[in-house]
Design an enzyme around this catalytic site. Structure first.
Site, mmCIF file in Angstrom:
data_model
loop_
_atom_site.group_PDB
_atom_site.id
_atom_site.type_symbol
_atom_site.label_atom_id
_atom_site.label_comp_id
_atom_site.label_asym_id
_atom_site.label_seq_id
_atom_site.Cartn_x
_atom_site.Cartn_y
_atom_site.Cartn_z
ATOM 1 N N GLU A 232 0.870 -1.174 0.000
ATOM 2 C CA GLU A 232 0.000 0.000 0.000
ATOM 3 C C GLU A 232 0.901 1.217 0.000
ATOM 4 O OE1 GLU A 232 -2.602 2.794 2.656
ATOM 5 O OE2 GLU A 232 -3.139 0.691 3.028
ATOM 6 N N CYS A 266 -2.277 8.208 3.717
ATOM 7 C CA CYS A 266 -2.288 7.868 2.294
ATOM 8 C C CYS A 266 -3.665 8.119 1.691
ATOM 9 C CB CYS A 266 -1.877 6.413 2.103
ATOM 10 S SG CYS A 266 -2.841 5.252 3.083
#
Length: 507
Positions: A232, A266
């Site tokens: 990720e 993020c």
């Protein structure tokens, strides 16, 4: 070990603790021990493993105040945000422990044709022996907690390497595992990038969360070692505000999505595209709302909304994006870098375009760049121009239109009239497209299956014939049977209607 790493408070720079900087040979030794312990951990089965994870959940809840203290001290978050992470991990444990036996059960496979009809066939999920979890500093409990508990429930041993910026929370997780008396299949190693590289060199699967650049290096090394990985990575998440949106909700939701953890997520909203008819009103309302937010160090008393930047380096990156945008013609309607020390004032930018880093590169800071667009088509086109594709949000009163736009966006998740929601549903996958990553976490059964290898097992279902296996053409009689089978397949395109020879009987 080559000495210690000092863990500093982001707020005032005081030394909170010193942790070991583990050498590669120490990491290799820990992995060998974990691999040895993992055999019994797999053998006890998912129900017993779920029992241990539930004990860890109870320990975490009992220690929640201490854990929040540690997390806040090393991350600089407001108290309210520091306390979000533990309930998320507790819920993940509850969900995956409840479903572990179902998700990891052996699966019977039906025959696809004649050749497999005489067999019982099973698909079995076997764990990777040792999973390496390398986690970032922005969510020091939530991210490694979710990854570690799913890998453990799958039957793997786990070696967690936290960021050297925020290792203390991870060490609390290790302390909990030890204090409940759980099997020695979970360990934490602290250190710099060299320590993380040693994890990649020794484990059997890598789960990494962090920058795209580091993720690419890890992926290359995993390919060299022929081991799987899940990444990720960065995000540049867009929000699309349509003219029919509930602007009050859009303003609050986008401010939350952009400024959570000082924008150091993020999944932060880092670009906002607003249809022209409501652009001026949206901007004015957002500036008013942001102006009312409180920033500072609340010293564990729930008195601020936005905390410190975690590191001076990250503050410098966000400040550079603001400065470059303003120098290129953008305007900062609020903020712009007028907070002191580790704090960066939340900044609303207008008159921005794709030539500016604030719209192209991941900022990871409390900035909200806003672009006026003519219509939804232009918003979708601009949103999809990014190299990143983690998540997005769409704001509209028309659910059907929101769903239609969601399907046009090149991202791993879309929240309609909300932000971040998908991350808190354990049954949904959380993963990025394009440069935002490879693979996903959570996602129901897939959240456990990712840490397992599929194994096919067959066994006789009927009494074997003397000339089995059926498809080996040994002898003239067997050759005639095979020729008849092939002729039937040529006529029908399938062997499923072919009858077994009369002598084949069930046991």
């Amino acid at each position: 070990m080559t000495g210690k790493i000092e863990v500093l408070s982001p707020v005032d720079g005081t030394v909170l603790a010193a942790v070991p900087n583990e050498r590669p040979e120490a990491v290799a030794a820990i992995v060998r021990e974990l691999r040895e312990q993992q055999r019994e951990w797999e053998a006890i089965g998912p129900a017993a493993r779920a029992g241990w994870l539930r004990k860890l959940r109870e320990w975490l809840l009992a220690e929640r105040d201490r854990i929040a203290d540690v997390l806040q001290s090393e991350s600089g978050k407001p108290r309210a945000e520091a306390e979000i992470e533990l309930p998320f991990v507790a819920e993940a444990i509850s969900y995956f422990a409840r479903h572990a036996m179902e998700f990891l059960a052996d699966e019977r496979v039906r025959p696809s044709g004649l050749l497999s009809t005489p067999k019982r066939m099973m698909r079995i999920h076997r764990p990777f022996p040792v999973v390496g979890v390398i986690s970032p500093w922005n969510f020091p409990l939530l991210i490694p907690g979710a990854d570690a508990i799913t890998a453990l429930l799958a039957g793997a041993a786990v070696l967690l390497k936290p960021s050297e910026v925020t290792p203390l929370t991870a060490l609390e997780l290790q302390r909990g595992w030890q204090e409940i008396g759980a099997p020695a299949v979970f360990a934490v190693v602290t250190g710099t990038g060299e320590t993380g590289a040693a994890v990649v060199e020794n484990v059997d699967y890598v789960q990494f969360t962090g920058s795209t650049r580091t993720g690419q290096a890890i992926a290359h090394r995993c390919v060299d070692r022929m081991i799987p990985y899940s990444l990720e990575l960065g995000g540049k998440d867009p929000a699309i505000v349509l003219a029919d949106a509930d602007l009050d909700r859009a303003v609050r939701g986008i401010a939350w999505g952009a400024l959570l953890n000082s924008g150091q997520a993020c999944i932060s909203v880092e670009r906002v595209y607003v249809e022209a008819p409501v652009y001026d009103r949206f901007v004015a309302n957002l500036v008013d709302y942001v102006a009312g937010l409180r920033q500072g160090d609340d010293t564990m008393h729930y008195s601020v909304d936005i905390g410190a930047m975690a590191t001076p380096a990250q503050r410098a990156i966000a400040q550079r994006h603001i400065d470059e945008a303003v120098a290129a013609g953008a305007r900062a309607l609020i903020g712009g870098g007028d907070a002191d020390g580790p704090f960066l004032a939340p900044t609303v930018l207008v008159d921005v375009d794709e030539s500016m880093t604030c719209l192209r590169e991941e900022t990871f800071g409390p900035t909200i760049p806003i672009v006026k667009v003519a219509d939804a088509a232009e918003a979708i086109r601009r949103a999809n121009q990014s190299a990143y594709g983690l998540s997005a949000s769409v704001w509209t009163r028309d659910p059907a239109r929101g769903a239609q736009i969601a399907r046009a966006l090149e991202v791993g998740a879309v929240n309609i009239n909300d932000t971040v929601t998908n991350l808190f549903e354990m049954g949904l996958p959380h993963g990025g497209w394009k440069r935002s990553g490879s693979g996903a976490r959570l996602g129901g059964a897939a959240g456990l299956h990712k840490y397992t290898r599929q194994q096919a097992v067959t066994a006789p279902r009927i009494r074997p014939l003397p000339w089995e296996p059926l498809w080996y053409p040994y002898g003239p009689r067997k050759a005639r049977v095979v020729r008849r089978l092939l002729a039937a397949v040529a006529r029908t395109g399938s062997a499923s209607m072919w009858r077994l020879p009369a002598r084949t009987v069930r046991t």
